[in-house]
Write a protein that holds these residues in place. Structure first.
Motif, mmCIF file in Angstrom:
data_model
loop_
_atom_site.group_PDB
_atom_site.id
_atom_site.type_symbol
_atom_site.label_atom_id
_atom_site.label_comp_id
_atom_site.label_asym_id
_atom_site.label_seq_id
_atom_site.Cartn_x
_atom_site.Cartn_y
_atom_site.Cartn_z
ATOM 1 N N CYS A 1 15.363 -86.478 8.962
ATOM 2 C CA CYS A 1 16.430 -85.762 8.261
ATOM 3 C C CYS A 1 17.577 -86.679 7.836
ATOM 4 O O CYS A 1 18.497 -86.229 7.132
ATOM 5 N N ASP A 2 17.561 -87.932 8.262
ATOM 6 C CA ASP A 2 18.743 -88.786 8.099
ATOM 7 C C ASP A 2 19.175 -88.950 6.650
ATOM 8 O O ASP A 2 20.371 -89.015 6.364
ATOM 9 N N SER A 3 18.219 -89.043 5.723
ATOM 10 C CA SER A 3 18.555 -89.250 4.308
ATOM 11 C C SER A 3 18.156 -88.048 3.465
ATOM 12 O O SER A 3 17.719 -88.204 2.321
ATOM 13 N N CYS A 4 18.306 -86.861 4.010
ATOM 14 C CA CYS A 4 17.875 -85.637 3.329
ATOM 15 C C CYS A 4 18.561 -85.486 1.976
ATOM 16 O O CYS A 4 19.796 -85.445 1.888
ATOM 17 N N TYR A 5 17.757 -85.390 0.922
ATOM 18 C CA TYR A 5 18.312 -85.261 -0.435
ATOM 19 C C TYR A 5 19.056 -83.943 -0.615
ATOM 20 O O TYR A 5 19.967 -83.829 -1.441
#
Length: 411
Positions: free
Chosen positions: A27-31
């Protein structure tokens, strides 16, 4: 609101729920976070209201606030689309988020039942709630089926819904080992795994093509413990030269893989994607390679321009970067120009002694793996048999729904 999508494995997104929160490293770079933040300020008041309060500013930047907005006015949208589509459900949330009431999830499943012309792709990281809730959803739908107002639905209720694919996201082996067994115990016409963003090697071998009566399959989760699994010596090569019938099919039906995109993207080693591709090929499971993400990879010996932490020697150049440094020049870090071959950059990463990854941007990196694209989808013969001959009944069904739901408008 539903939108056409650039997601390669879907035709359209349908988001009757907006808002989420992080549950694992994938989830760290969830668009969706940055998208939601932008749309909270949309000049269209309906869009702004749908996204209102779903994000917040933290010390580390923009994040989900934990607020989840239910949008019941969007529930009937798929029934208005006559042309069959692959529909990604809740691209801006997770259908099985703990803040979404059980009855609302059942309402989403009801619309998927009433829209048999479409294929719905449901992807979750909340594997436990999905597994525990599905039996109650079946009960709720069977109660609906007994309602006289629905006797003219274009298709009877089949369970699991033949046009609904259920999948889990796994970014590393830890979460594969947790989420996939729950998926295998969940009733679904098609089960799939999305290994995106792929942050480390993931082996799916024991879930790819088990045969229930082989003597090596664990009844709890349907995994195969045959000592020679997925090798030419495995009994499955001899016993199962073709895909088993659906009643016997207990393995995964589809695998998606892809790298990470976004400002803080982490590179994906090409061998991680190759392992999944090759294991799927052996097991006869469709494989879809979605993207490299922000980074393009090459072997050092094949492309010396990658060596020594230098920018990719490519006609495309590289992405402009605030990490560039040029000693003895007037170049200012962050200036708007592309990296030139030979520029040193922190955005070039040595993945191992043989492999270099350099950030060239999602578009330039593309989605070609070893010279070809991989766009395989699962076969869906049962769904095709259910929906064949369906469309002459849709007009009657649409009129019936207009009578029972006066606010609905067909198109």
């Amino acid at each position: 609101m539903a939108t056409n999508t650039t997601i390669e494995w879907a035709d359209k997104t349908w988001s009757p729920i907006i808002g989420c929160d992080r549950v694992s490293p994938g989830c760290d770079s969830c668009y969706a976070i940055s998208t939601a933040r932008i749309r909270e300020s949309n000049p269209n008041p309906k869009i702004a209201k749908a996204f209102a309060g779903t994000t917040t500013r933290t010390a580390d930047g923009i994040d989900w606030s934990g607020k989840v907005n239910l949008l019941p006015e969007r529930l009937d949208e798929p029934m208005k689309w006559r042309k069959p589509r692959r529909v990604f459900v809740n691209s801006m949330s997770d259908l099985f988020h703990e803040a979404v009431p059980d009855d609302y999830i059942a309402d989403v499943f009801a619309r998927m039942w009433w829209s048999p012309q479409h294929t719905f792709q449901v992807l979750t990281k909340r594997h436990g709630r999905m597994r525990s809730l599905l039996p109650r959803i079946e009960t709720r739908l069977r109660d609906m089926e007994r309602d006289l107002a629905l006797v003219h639905a274009p298709t009877p209720l089949h369970w699991p819904l033949p046009n609904v694919w259920l999948g889990v996201s796994v970014e590393n082996q830890r979460w594969a080992d947790v989420r996939i067994p729950a998926l295998m115990r969940t009733p679904a016409a098609v089960r799939f795994v999305s290994c995106e963003p792929l942050l480390e090697p993931v082996s799916l071998r024991r879930w790819l093509r088990p045969v229930p009566d082989c003597g090596h399959v664990t009844p709890e989760d349907g995994t195969c413990g045959h000592p020679a699994a997925l090798t030419p010596e495995c009994h499955r090569w001899a016993d199962c030269p073709a895909r088993p019938q659906r009643d016997d099919w207990r393995g995964l039906d589809w695998v998606i893989a892809g790298g990470e995109s976004g400002p803080r993207a982490r590179p994906m080693h090409p061998d991680w994607a190759r392992q999944l591709r090759d294991d799927c090929a052996v097991a006869g499971v469709p494989f879809f390679f979605k993207q490299w993400g922000e980074y393009l990879c090459a072997r050092v010996e094949d492309d010396p321009g990658f060596a020594s932490g230098r920018a990719y020697d490519s006609p495309l150049g590289g992405r402009s970067s605030a990490t560039l440094r040029e000693r003895g020049s007037s170049f200012r870090p962050g200036a708007d120009r592309l990296m030139r071959p030979g520029d040193r950059t922190r955005r070039t990463v040595l993945l191992d002694t043989d492999t270099i990854a350099v950030r060239v941007g999602k578009s330039a990196a593309g989605r070609v793996l070893d010279g070809r694209t991989h766009d395989a989808f699962p076969r869906d013969d049962f769904h095709d048999s259910v929906t064949s001959g369906l469309y002459e009944d849709l007009d009657a069904f649409s009129r019936r729904m207009d009578e029972t739901h006066p606010t609905r408008r067909s198109s």
